[in-house]
Design a protein around this motif. Structure first.
Motif, short mmCIF file in Angstrom:
data_model
loop_
_atom_site.label_atom_id
_atom_site.label_comp_id
_atom_site.label_asym_id
_atom_site.label_seq_id
_atom_site.Cartn_x
_atom_site.Cartn_y
_atom_site.Cartn_z
N ASN A 373 0.84 -1.21 0.00
CA ASN A 373 0.00 0.00 0.00
C ASN A 373 0.87 1.25 0.00
O ASN A 373 0.61 2.20 -0.74
CB ASN A 373 -0.91 0.03 1.23
N LYS A 376 2.24 1.61 -3.39
CA LYS A 376 1.15 1.84 -4.36
C LYS A 376 0.64 3.27 -4.29
O LYS A 376 0.37 3.91 -5.30
CB LYS A 376 -0.02 0.91 -4.02
N TYR A 377 0.51 3.77 -3.05
CA TYR A 377 -0.10 5.09 -2.89
C TYR A 377 0.95 6.21 -2.74
O TYR A 377 0.64 7.28 -2.26
CB TYR A 377 -1.08 5.09 -1.69
N ASP A 401 4.51 6.55 5.12
CA ASP A 401 4.87 6.96 3.75
C ASP A 401 4.53 8.43 3.53
O ASP A 401 3.82 9.04 4.33
CB ASP A 401 4.16 6.06 2.72
N ILE A 406 -4.94 9.69 3.11
CA ILE A 406 -6.35 9.24 3.09
C ILE A 406 -7.22 10.39 3.60
O ILE A 406 -6.89 11.01 4.62
CB ILE A 406 -6.54 8.00 4.00
N VAL A 414 -11.17 2.54 6.28
CA VAL A 414 -10.25 1.80 5.40
C VAL A 414 -9.98 0.37 5.86
O VAL A 414 -9.59 -0.47 5.06
CB VAL A 414 -8.90 2.56 5.18
N LYS A 420 -12.70 0.92 -0.39
CA LYS A 420 -11.59 1.52 -1.15
C LYS A 420 -11.76 3.02 -1.11
O LYS A 420 -12.79 3.55 -1.49
CB LYS A 420 -11.65 1.05 -2.61
N ALA A 421 -10.73 3.70 -0.62
CA ALA A 421 -10.83 5.16 -0.57
C ALA A 421 -10.35 5.74 -1.90
O ALA A 421 -10.63 6.88 -2.22
CB ALA A 421 -10.00 5.69 0.58
N ASN A 422 -9.60 4.93 -2.63
CA ASN A 422 -9.00 5.44 -3.85
C ASN A 422 -9.29 4.46 -4.98
O ASN A 422 -8.79 3.34 -4.99
CB ASN A 422 -7.48 5.54 -3.60
N GLY A 427 -6.57 -2.49 -6.61
CA GLY A 427 -6.69 -3.01 -5.24
C GLY A 427 -8.11 -3.48 -5.00
O GLY A 427 -9.04 -2.96 -5.62
N SER A 428 -8.28 -4.48 -4.14
CA SER A 428 -9.60 -5.07 -3.94
C SER A 428 -10.34 -4.47 -2.76
O SER A 428 -11.54 -4.67 -2.59
CB SER A 428 -9.43 -6.56 -3.70
N GLY A 429 -9.61 -3.74 -1.89
CA GLY A 429 -10.28 -3.16 -0.71
C GLY A 429 -10.42 -4.15 0.43
O GLY A 429 -11.14 -3.89 1.40
N GLY A 431 -7.43 -5.93 1.60
CA GLY A 431 -6.10 -6.17 2.18
C GLY A 431 -6.02 -5.76 3.64
O GLY A 431 -5.63 -6.57 4.50
N LEU A 432 -6.43 -4.53 3.96
CA LEU A 432 -6.31 -4.06 5.34
C LEU A 432 -7.26 -4.79 6.28
O LEU A 432 -6.92 -5.01 7.45
CB LEU A 432 -6.56 -2.55 5.42
N THR A 456 0.70 8.64 4.96
CA THR A 456 -0.04 7.72 5.84
C THR A 456 0.94 7.00 6.76
O THR A 456 2.05 6.66 6.33
CB THR A 456 -0.80 6.70 4.97
#
Ligand code: ADP
Length: 477
Positions: A373, A376-377, A401, A406, A414, A420-422, A427-429, A431-432, A456
């Motif tokens: 993440n 990615k972000y 990072d 967010i 999240v 998914k915020a983005n 991403g599948s939403g 993971g977290l 974040t």
């Protein structure tokens, strides 16, 4: 049976019964009071000089009739009471209104007075004329013990009964008024519950039928029903949100699966066409097929994990693990990717071991997800700081990072599944949500902080265990 009927049977009927009992009780109390007052008056006015007049004759054992006549003639309260003298044979000899009564009169009070020890008796009843009277008879005896006769005092009870009828009517009117007031206020109250409950039932039915936009119109009071309405509206909102998330999830996952599949299929066809003619192209195609297959595999694994987590079947193989060794490995594995994407990684953790009972592969999965993440972000030139702190009982790992961050309204969600915020980045939403569950199963904690546009910070807190070194399997119940 409806609530209204139950209320009527349980409350209104009991109230009605109590009302009748109280009304009857009140009526009889008033009646007892009036009759008691009449009785007192009769007894009071009957007290006179008859005994002293009669004393003169008593010793002679005769002359009662003479004494009685004299008493009646001089009686002061003729306007209030009627007085009769009765001889020892039960015949009326003298009456205070001057009329002679020839026929035999039924006098229960006289009969009782001549037979009881008090020599007096009270009776309430009707005369043959229909008039209701209260009669009080005192019997007199000569000194030799023979019955001399009796004096009977009488008062009309018609006026009292009339008064009592007025009271009875009043009591009935007041009772009916009370019952009507209770009935009306009760009906208004019951309806104020029943109508919203009907609304709630109808809305719940709509929701159950799939209309997730159904909601209960405003309920004016802030009471238990209001709370229930708010809860149902909330529930509908959450169901609708979760339905939306699920649909988004299905389309995201389909899209995510399609992209590598398209690449694999495309390169497969290309390789088939070119055959052995271009080894450079073949090798590049094979690399892409392998990396896209790996990506597909990871996604499928993530989905399987998510399904295990949702079904409570996620299994941990815990063993004594050095948390920081696992973190080291993951950060190291990310070096190539971060270098390629121009992201600087600062890694700053203590050299001491950080032991704990953990499932190493699940822990790595968490670190991979968080670092993935973070990369990615983040944009090119971004920084990722990985640090750790060891206290006596806990290890705190921080992965911060300098990426897109967010938005505050997304931050609390999240960690929820499918959220998914983005939507611009793959991403599948889930993971977290999976990471949070894995850390929870390790008795740890996963916190996320973010400043939108600045970056974040993910904090993982894990319990240290310096004593245990055995292997154990834990199943998520
Ligand atoms: P995804 O597979 O979509 O990344 P996650 O569950 O890992 O799903 O994350 C949920 C959402 O949280 C992401 O869609 C993203 O919007 C946000 N998010 C997670 N980590 C970061 C991060 N480091 N920086 C910015 N946004 C993040």
């Amino acid at each position: 049976m409806s609530i209204t009927k139950r209320w009527f049977i349980n409350v209104a009927s009991i109230f009605f019964a109590i009302l009748i009992a109280v009304s009857v009780g009140v009526f009889f109390l008033i009646r007892a009071y009036y009759y008691g007052a009449a009785e007192m008056q009769v007894k009071e006015l009957s007290y006179g000089e008859v005994s002293s007049i009669f004393a003169l004759y008593g010793a002679k054992n005769s002359g009662f009739e003479e004494a009685a006549r004299q008493y009646v003639d001089n009686y002061q309260n003729k306007d209030k009471l009627a007085v009769w003298t009765i001889n020892s044979k039960g015949r009326v000899i003298v009456s205070s209104n001057g009329f002679t009564i020839r026929e035999a009169v039924d006098m229960p009070d006289y009969n009782e007075a001549i037979s009881n020890e008090e020599h007096s008796a009270m009776w309430v009843g009707k005369l043959p004329s229909g008039e209701k009277i209260m009669a009080y008879t005192c019997a007199y005896y000569y000194e030799n013990g023979t019955l001399a006769g009796a004096i009977r005092y009488m008062v009309s009870m018609d006026a009292v009964d009339e008064q009592l009828s007025v009271f009875a009517a009043l009591i009935i009117i007041v009772s009916l008024f009370c019952f009507a007031a209770l009935f009306l206020s009760g009906m208004v109250f019951v309806r104020s519950i029943v109508n919203p409950v009907k609304d709630i039932g109808a809305t719940a039915k709509k929701i159950a039928g799939g209309d997730l936009n159904a909601s209960i119109d405003s309920y004016p009071y802030n009471d238990e029903i209001g709370e229930l309405c708010n809860t149902i509206n909330d529930m509908a909102d959450k169901l609708s949100e979760s339905d939306r998330l699920k649909n988004d999830f299905i389309s995201t996952v389909s899209h995510e699966l399609r992209t590598p599949l398209t690449a694999i299929k495309g390169w497969g066809e290309t390789l088939q066409q070119i055959g052995d003619s271009d080894p450079g192209m073949t090798s590049r195609g094979m690399d892409i097929i392998i990396s896209e297959s790996t990506r597909l595999n990871e996604m499928v694994e993530e989905l399987l994990d998510f399904s295990r987590m949702s079904g409570g079947r996620m299994k941990l193989n815990k063993e004594k693990t050095d948390y920081l060794a696992e973190l080291d490995e993951v950060v190291f594995a990310f070096r190539d990717r971060t270098l390629r994407e121009g992201i600087e990684v600062n890694y700053n953790v203590p050299a001491d071991p950080a032991p704990g009972m953990a499932d190493p592969s699940r822990l790595r999965q968490v670190f991979i997800n968080i670092l993935d993440n973070a990369v990615k972000y983040s944009e090119q030139g971004g920084k990722i700081n990985v640090s750790a702190q060891i206290s006596t009982e806990y290890l705190e790992i921080t992965i911060a990072d300098s990426g897109v961050g967010i938005a505050p309204e997304d931050l609390p969600h999240v960690k929820e599944k499918f959220y998914k915020a983005n939507n611009t980045i793959r991403g599948s939403g889930i993971g977290l949500a999976v990471c949070d569950e894995i850390i929870r199963l390790h008795d740890g904690q996963l916190d996320i902080d973010s400043v939108y546009g600045q970056g974040t910070t993910v904090r993982v807190i894990l319990p240290l265990d310096v004593n245990s070194n055995s292997k154990e399997n834990t199943e998520n119940e």
